[in-house]
Motif scaffolding. Structure first.
Motif, PDB file in Angstrom:
ATOM      1  N   ILE A  18       0.929  -1.198   0.012  1.00 22.69           N
ATOM      2  CA  ILE A  18      -0.036   0.131  -0.167  1.00 22.69           C
ATOM      3  C   ILE A  18       0.938   1.159   0.019  1.00 22.69           C
ATOM      4  CG2 ILE A  18      -1.887   1.037   1.192  1.00 22.69           C
ATOM      5  CD1 ILE A  18      -2.558  -1.392   2.612  1.00 22.69           C
ATOM      6  N   PRO A  19       1.335   1.662  -1.039  1.00 17.61           N
ATOM      7  CA  PRO A  19       2.157   2.766  -1.294  1.00 17.61           C
ATOM      8  C   PRO A  19       2.008   4.115  -0.494  1.00 17.61           C
ATOM      9  CG  PRO A  19       1.725   1.998  -3.278  1.00 17.61           C
ATOM     10  CD  PRO A  19       0.870   1.338  -2.416  1.00 17.61           C
ATOM     11  N   PRO A  20       0.603   4.361  -0.154  1.00 19.25           N
ATOM     12  CA  PRO A  20       0.714   5.685   0.927  1.00 19.25           C
ATOM     13  C   PRO A  20       1.031   5.435   2.023  1.00 19.25           C
ATOM     14  CG  PRO A  20      -1.368   5.314  -0.829  1.00 19.25           C
ATOM     15  CD  PRO A  20      -0.630   4.022  -0.856  1.00 19.25           C
ATOM     16  N   ILE A  21       0.886   4.157   2.759  1.00 19.17           N
ATOM     17  CA  ILE A  21       1.410   3.795   3.836  1.00 19.17           C
ATOM     18  C   ILE A  21       2.554   2.865   4.110  1.00 19.17           C
ATOM     19  CG2 ILE A  21      -0.899   4.768   5.165  1.00 19.17           C
ATOM     20  CD1 ILE A  21      -1.369   1.603   5.218  1.00 19.17           C
ATOM     21  N   ASP A  22       3.517   3.294   3.212  1.00 18.38           N
ATOM     22  CA  ASP A  22       4.721   2.361   2.970  1.00 18.38           C
ATOM     23  C   ASP A  22       5.456   2.040   4.314  1.00 18.38           C
ATOM     24  OD1 ASP A  22       5.650   4.898   3.316  1.00 18.38           O
ATOM     25  OD2 ASP A  22       7.023   4.601   1.543  1.00 18.38           O
ATOM     26  N   PHE A  23       5.290   3.037   5.411  1.00 20.54           N
ATOM     27  CA  PHE A  23       5.948   2.836   6.662  1.00 20.54           C
ATOM     28  C   PHE A  23       5.189   2.058   7.592  1.00 20.54           C
ATOM     29  CE2 PHE A  23       2.726   6.258   6.990  1.00 20.54           C
ATOM     30  CZ  PHE A  23       2.239   6.014   8.258  1.00 20.54           C
ATOM     31  N   LEU A  24       4.162   1.603   7.220  1.00 16.32           N
ATOM     32  CA  LEU A  24       3.285   0.601   7.882  1.00 16.32           C
ATOM     33  C   LEU A  24       2.673  -0.707   7.190  1.00 16.32           C
ATOM     34  CD1 LEU A  24       0.459   2.692   9.863  1.00 16.32           C
ATOM     35  CD2 LEU A  24       2.439   1.585  10.711  1.00 16.32           C
ATOM     36  N   ALA A  25       2.701  -0.679   5.817  1.00 14.59           N
ATOM     37  CA  ALA A  25       2.420  -1.816   5.213  1.00 14.59           C
ATOM     38  C   ALA A  25       3.803  -2.590   4.851  1.00 14.59           C
ATOM     39  CB  ALA A  25       1.788  -1.522   3.895  1.00 14.59           C
ATOM     40  N   PRO A  26       3.740  -3.864   4.518  1.00 10.84           N
ATOM     41  CA  PRO A  26       4.842  -4.678   4.141  1.00 10.84           C
ATOM     42  C   PRO A  26       5.210  -4.278   2.725  1.00 10.84           C
ATOM     43  CG  PRO A  26       2.898  -5.931   4.394  1.00 10.84           C
ATOM     44  CD  PRO A  26       2.494  -4.723   4.700  1.00 10.84           C
ATOM     45  N   GLU A  27       6.129  -4.943   2.002  1.00 13.29           N
ATOM     46  CA  GLU A  27       6.489  -5.073   0.586  1.00 13.29           C
ATOM     47  C   GLU A  27       5.713  -6.347  -0.020  1.00 13.29           C
ATOM     48  OE1 GLU A  27      10.527  -5.059   0.116  1.00 13.29           O
ATOM     49  OE2 GLU A  27      10.633  -2.748   0.419  1.00 13.29           O
ATOM     50  N   TRP A  28       5.388  -6.393  -1.282  1.00 14.99           N
ATOM     51  CA  TRP A  28       4.772  -7.245  -1.979  1.00 14.99           C
ATOM     52  C   TRP A  28       5.265  -8.526  -1.729  1.00 14.99           C
ATOM     53  CZ3 TRP A  28       0.155  -8.237  -3.946  1.00 14.99           C
ATOM     54  CH2 TRP A  28      -0.778  -7.059  -4.201  1.00 14.99           C
ATOM     55  N   ASN A  29       6.640  -8.621  -1.806  1.00 10.48           N
ATOM     56  CA  ASN A  29       7.178 -10.005  -1.877  1.00 10.48           C
ATOM     57  C   ASN A  29       7.040 -10.576  -0.343  1.00 10.48           C
ATOM     58  OD1 ASN A  29       8.964  -8.019  -0.162  1.00 10.48           O
ATOM     59  ND2 ASN A  29      10.864  -9.126  -1.153  1.00 10.48           N
ATOM     60  N   ALA A  30       6.936  -9.870   0.654  1.00 13.66           N
ATOM     61  CA  ALA A  30       6.765 -10.417   2.135  1.00 13.66           C
ATOM     62  C   ALA A  30       5.051 -10.877   2.064  1.00 13.66           C
ATOM     63  CB  ALA A  30       6.787  -9.434   3.223  1.00 13.66           C
ATOM     64  N   PHE A  31       4.414 -10.046   1.573  1.00 12.28           N
ATOM     65  CA  PHE A  31       2.920 -10.281   1.619  1.00 12.28           C
ATOM     66  C   PHE A  31       2.644 -11.782   0.647  1.00 12.28           C
ATOM     67  CE2 PHE A  31      -1.049 -10.273  -0.618  1.00 12.28           C
ATOM     68  CZ  PHE A  31      -1.885 -10.095   0.264  1.00 12.28           C
ATOM     69  N   LEU A  32       3.386 -11.951  -0.221  1.00 13.15           N
ATOM     70  CA  LEU A  32       3.187 -13.041  -1.207  1.00 13.15           C
ATOM     71  C   LEU A  32       3.912 -14.263  -0.524  1.00 13.15           C
ATOM     72  CD1 LEU A  32       3.741 -11.696  -4.725  1.00 13.15           C
ATOM     73  CD2 LEU A  32       1.572 -12.396  -3.841  1.00 13.15           C
ATOM     74  N   LEU A  33       4.757 -13.933   0.370  1.00  9.46           N
ATOM     75  CA  LEU A  33       5.314 -15.172   1.112  1.00  9.46           C
ATOM     76  C   LEU A  33       4.742 -15.646   2.006  1.00  9.46           C
ATOM     77  CD1 LEU A  33       9.314 -14.531   1.406  1.00  9.46           C
ATOM     78  CD2 LEU A  33       8.294 -16.386   0.167  1.00  9.46           C
ATOM     79  N   TRP A  34       4.235 -14.835   2.800  1.00 10.75           N
ATOM     80  CA  TRP A  34       3.221 -15.256   3.880  1.00 10.75           C
ATOM     81  C   TRP A  34       1.790 -15.930   3.361  1.00 10.75           C
ATOM     82  CZ3 TRP A  34       4.351 -16.251   8.665  1.00 10.75           C
ATOM     83  CH2 TRP A  34       5.528 -15.512   9.241  1.00 10.75           C
ATOM     84  N   ILE A  35       1.329 -15.049   2.345  1.00  9.26           N
ATOM     85  CA  ILE A  35      -0.038 -15.708   1.918  1.00  9.26           C
ATOM     86  C   ILE A  35       0.129 -16.884   1.354  1.00  9.26           C
ATOM     87  CG2 ILE A  35      -1.987 -15.004   0.512  1.00  9.26           C
ATOM     88  CD1 ILE A  35      -1.955 -13.814   3.087  1.00  9.26           C
ATOM     89  N   SER A  36       1.108 -17.144   0.254  1.00  8.55           N
ATOM     90  CA  SER A  36       1.299 -18.361  -0.448  1.00  8.55           C
ATOM     91  C   SER A  36       1.465 -19.567   0.742  1.00  8.55           C
ATOM     92  CB  SER A  36       2.260 -18.455  -1.377  1.00  8.55           C
ATOM     93  OG  SER A  36       3.735 -17.961  -0.657  1.00  8.55           O
ATOM     94  N   PHE A  37       2.514 -19.255   1.509  1.00  8.18           N
ATOM     95  CA  PHE A  37       2.638 -20.341   2.571  1.00  8.18           C
ATOM     96  C   PHE A  37       1.142 -20.560   3.475  1.00  8.18           C
ATOM     97  CE2 PHE A  37       2.792 -21.025   7.391  1.00  8.18           C
ATOM     98  CZ  PHE A  37       3.337 -22.063   7.582  1.00  8.18           C
ATOM     99  N   PHE A  38       0.409 -19.870   3.659  1.00  4.43           N
ATOM    100  CA  PHE A  38      -0.874 -20.165   4.248  1.00  4.43           C
ATOM    101  C   PHE A  38      -2.025 -20.825   3.468  1.00  4.43           C
ATOM    102  CE2 PHE A  38       0.174 -16.619   7.445  1.00  4.43           C
ATOM    103  CZ  PHE A  38      -0.089 -17.561   8.569  1.00  4.43           C
TER     104      PHE A  38
END
Length: 902
Positions: free
Chosen positions: A110-130
């Motif tokens: 979420i670019p507007p809140i890049d200080f709070l939201a993770p990067e896409w690669n971290a998001f994809l790693l976690w979600i694909s694992f689940f």
């Protein structure tokens, strides 16, 4: 499962609400706490919380999401398989993605809140694992439904999931990364600590401290240990230095100028000042003169020179190469506090800013402001580089940055902005020193490629020098390249931070050392002879004087002087002896390999052997890691995480096996306890493989009994009376069949079907069936007597027994299955029961049964008959009695603890 799913959904909902609320509260608290929590929030809120909700939803709706057909793979199974394979492939692709991969270029979730939201690669790693987790659970349900081997399938699934999970932990959690980093350092301490050994010819200990416990100078040293160059020497500002100058710190620049002058005759020497000359010092001999106070010379005397000018003049006039360092700051606060900053920066950019950059946009930014030395000294240096050391999260330093990127903020927002061209890339002092040693041009002959992760030193000249070898006592001619090659290039591996792994070949005190004032007092001839063809490193060296910069950093061998880190880094480059970090795909392959290997053997061996094999694998892997990967190739790959994976997988599979066995026990007790004896159930629990879930051919003896004249009896009794009479009869007959180790197949109204020889093996099944039939007939006589006394119609029965091969197993439909048998043997047994009416006998057995019991029973031949469904006639017999009447009691399970043969 629905309850577990509901709990997980509740946890996800709670975290969804509580985490932002907690973050809001921290906004009013300490900023350091807020920063740490923000990192935690980024990793959890948009990744783990949705993952928990995903798993919870999968559990909650499991019944609707999984198929119910028990005999085939259906569409839902294919969909879950496709989802499992797809999510696993996505996880692997994201995990091993290189710095230029689309997964690493997608930016913030979420670019507007890049200080709070993770990067896409971290998001994809976690979600694909689940998704892998949920789909694997659904596939395991399919395995259960289709009656595949649950232990083997479950073990492989556990191995795969744990391997993926620990790879994710290693990638995303600092604790696991720190563990790996710590062990990398421990390998050096364990395998490459020369201080624990002696030099064989001399018997002297390697790498001794320059002063003993009493503070006396040590004068006799062993040669440098193997792999540690003897042409790198430290000129140190040590504790003894402060004793000599009686605390007059900092040293007058004239001392450093004396060092430069004395080394002027040291041919092919390179001197590094790991001293940041940031301030313009005053008059030599009086540092305040010309700076904070005005000093006039005595009448007739010349004005003393300024310290800065004296040092700059010495450096500029030296025929040898002199290089120095400067710090790089993580903020730009110092910019306004540094005198003549722009002039210093201009010199740095003109002479040291690297030009040949590729993939610069991939370089991680960790600095903002270089602070070069004062102008006269910067102009005089042959080269300058930053001296910062970037420690890992574990606090142990085993890397050194060779390149640092500073973003050009004025150009970064322009449409034609190109990091390779517009950003500032500065060399570390170790890279500068190597360039000066090889005599190549920093701007022309050094190429940095962040995409490939390398620095290439090109066009190294073919320069030879002569060196006297103390071991062979002969002079050798050596190339300046430790490992010469036709291309005259050296390729240095780096990471995205520009860091090179330091390949330590020794610990503390392994490089020769001289105290700085001792060298300053040498004659030029003596210094020239001592430092010919050498690299001299002038720096703080284990100094403990008050007010001094300690310059100590935690290394693999404990606290080490900062200059020793640089010395080992230079040693690594000049020896072309690089340490490599395994790429992500190698670590993932190792984890998957170990996890799946254990998953393959665990269900095939007992638990004790599983421990033994796990220890054997751990021992072999440890040996390969230490003595092959590290000792031979200086290659760092995942290690402690693998050992943790093995332990967790052992515990997980033991738990899984216990749950599976409990499920098997429940299945066996539920399925068989109502129609086989207790000891048969216990035997099946001890050997559950005796039950063929898919059906198998076994030799059995089948038993059929039926009530004679049941229609007439039913007309003479009320429905309640008929049911009571049948229950009394069937209960008595059932107990006898079970007591003689038989298996009740089914009740067909007033008829009973049973068999012997399955599910538990019983090689004497024909005789047991015959004994049970005789016991039943005798028990029926007792029942008939009681019924006559109660004026109840008397029941009479006929029994047929046959022996032969039949298919035994769980059979039925997708909604209902029973353990039963079928085949010609069963059909003939049913026909024999009907034949008893024709011949007026109570028990009729086939010739196949008779052949197995003829020496133990009394029987008479009835006929040679052709029954329906059989082409060949079958000889039939009337079973009349037992040769050994005691068997009626002794073969009962309730009276004998001895199992049947088999």
């Amino acid at each position: 499962m629905r309850k577990i799913g509901l709990v997980l959904l509740g946890i996800a909902a709670g975290l969804l609400i509580l985490l932002p609320a907690f973050l809001y509260l921290l906004a009013f608290m300490d900023s350091s706490l807020q920063f740490g929590y923000t990192r935690f929030f980024k990793e959890v809120y948009f990744t783990i919380v949705p993952g928990i909700a995903l798993v919870g939803a999968g559990f909650f709706f499991q019944e609707k999401l999984t198929a119910t057909e028990k005999d085939r793979f259906v569409l839902k199974d294919y969909l879950w398989t496709a989802l499992f394979v797809g999510s696993l492939l996505l996880y692997i692709l994201v995990f091993i993605a290189g710095p230029d991969s689309i997964f690493n270029r997608m930016g913030n979730l979420i670019p507007p809140i890049d200080f709070l939201a993770p990067e896409w690669n971290a998001f994809l790693l976690w979600i694909s694992f689940f998704v892998v987790l949920v789909s694997s659970i659904m596939l395991y349900r399919s395995v259960q439904r289709l009656r595949w081997d649950k232990n083997r399938s479950g073990a492989l699934m556990i191995g795969l999931l744990l391997s993926v999970f620990f790879s994710l932990m290693m990638d995303r959690f600092p604790l696991m990364r720190n563990l790996e980093s710590t062990f990398e350092s421990e390998k050096y301490s364990l395998m490459r600590n020369p201080a624990n050994s002696l030099h064989p010819p001399s018997g002297l200990r390697y790498c001794r401290a320059p002063y003993d416990d009493s503070g006396e100078t040590v004068t006799t040293f062993a040669p440098n240990p193997e792999g540690v160059r003897d042409d790198i020497e430290i000129i140190g500002i040590a504790t003894v230095t402060f004793e000599k100058i009686q605390g007059a710190w900092p040293l007058d620049f004239g001392v450093y100028a004396n060092i430069v002058d004395n080394l002027a005759q040291a041919e092919r020497s390179v001197t590094l000042f790991d001293i940041s000359f940031q301030d313009d010092k005053g008059i030599h001999g009086g540092s305040a003169c010309g700076v904070t106070i005005k000093c006039d010379p005595l009448e007739g005397k010349p004005m003393p020179g300024r310290q800065t000018d004296i040092l700059a003049k010495a450096i500029a006039s030296s025929p040898q190469k002199i290089v120095g360092d400067f710090p790089i700051e993580a903020t730009d606060d110092m910019k306004s506090k540094v005198a003549n900053y722009q002039a210093r920066l201009d010199i740095l950019n003109e002479r040291e800013r690297l030009r040949n950059i590729k993939g610069g946009q991939l370089a991680r930014v960790w600095a903002k402001l270089p602070v070069p030395p004062v102008v006269p000294i910067a102009e005089a240096y042959d080269g300058m580089g930053f001296a910062n050391i970037l420690k890992s999260d574990s606090g142990v330093n085993s890397q050194v940055p060779l390149v640092s990127r500073i973003v050009n903020t004025e150009r970064s927002q322009q449409p034609d902005y190109n990091p390779d061209r517009d950003d500032y890339f500065y060399p570390g002092i170790d890279l500068v020193l190597a360039v000066q040693y090889y005599g190549i041009d920093l701007l022309e002959d050094v190429e940095v490629d962040f995409l490939k992760g390398v620095i290439t030193l090109k066009n190294i000249p073919e320069v030879k020098y002569r060196k006297f070898d103390l071991e062979t006592m002969a002079e050798q001619e050596l190339d300046i390249m430790a490992k010469p090659n036709a291309s005259r290039q050296i390729v240095i591996p780096i990471d995205v931070f520009g860091r090179m792994n330091i390949n330590f070949r020794g610990g503390r005190y392994c490089f020769r050392y001289r105290e700085i004032l001792e060298v300053a007092d040498m004659s030029p001839e003596e210094a020239g002879a001592n430092y010919k063809n050498k690299i001299a490193l002038v720096a703080m060296y284990y100094a403990t004087g008050a007010g001094t910069a300690q310059d100590m950093h935690l290394g693999p061998y404990g606290d080490m002087a900062g200059i020793e880190h640089h010395a080992h880094a230079i040693n690594t480059i000049l020896n072309q002896d690089f340490a490599y970090t395994a790429p992500a795909w190698v670590n993932l392959l190792i984890l998957l390999g170990i996890g799946l290997l254990m998953g393959m053997y665990q269900p095939r061996v007992p638990t004790g052997m599983s421990f033994v094999l796990a220890l054997a694998i751990a021992a072999v892997f440890t040996g390969i890691t230490l003595f092959v990967s590290f000792d031979l190739f200086s290659f760092h790959h995942v290690f402690p995480t693998v050992l943790i994976l093995q332990f967790v997988q052992l515990v997980a599979f033991i738990g899984f096996r216990a749950l599976t066995e409990e499920e098997n026990v429940k299945f066996i007790r539920t399925t068989f306890s109502k129609f086989v004896s207790h000891d048969v159930v216990e035997e099946l629990l001890a050997n559950p493989e005796a039950i063929s879930l898919g059906g198998s051919k076994k030799e059995i003896s089948v038993f059929f009994s039926d009530v004679r004249g049941f229609t007439t009896i039913s007309e003479a009794l009320s429905p309640e009376g008929l049911v009571s009479l049948l229950n009394e009869y069937l209960s008595e007959m059932t107990e006898l069949i079970i007591d003689y180790r038989g298996t009740i197949d089914k009740y067909m109204g007033d008829a009973i079907m049973a068999f012997w020889g399955a599910p538990a093996r019983n090689d004497d099944h024909a005789y047991y069936a015959c004994v049970a039939a005789i016991a039943q007939y005798r028990a029926l006589q007792g029942l008939q007597k009681r019924w006559s006394e109660r004026n109840i119609p008397v029941i009479d029965i006929g029994i047929g027994i046959n022996t032969g091969l039949a298919v035994v197993g769980n059979m039925g439909s997708s909604r209902r299955m029973d353990y039963t048998l079928m085949g010609d043997t069963v059909n003939l047994g049913s026909r024999l029961e009907g034949i008893t009416k024709t011949y007026g006998v109570k028990i009729c057995i086939s010739e196949f049964t008779y052949e197995r019991v003829k020496d133990r029973v009394y029987a008479r031949e009835l006929d040679l008959v052709r029954v329906k469904g059989k082409l060949e006639p079958v000889r039939i017999y009337e079973l009349m009695g037992l040769v050994n009447e005691a068997d009626v009691e002794s073969l009962k399970v309730s009276h004998s603890a001895t199992p049947a043969k088999g």
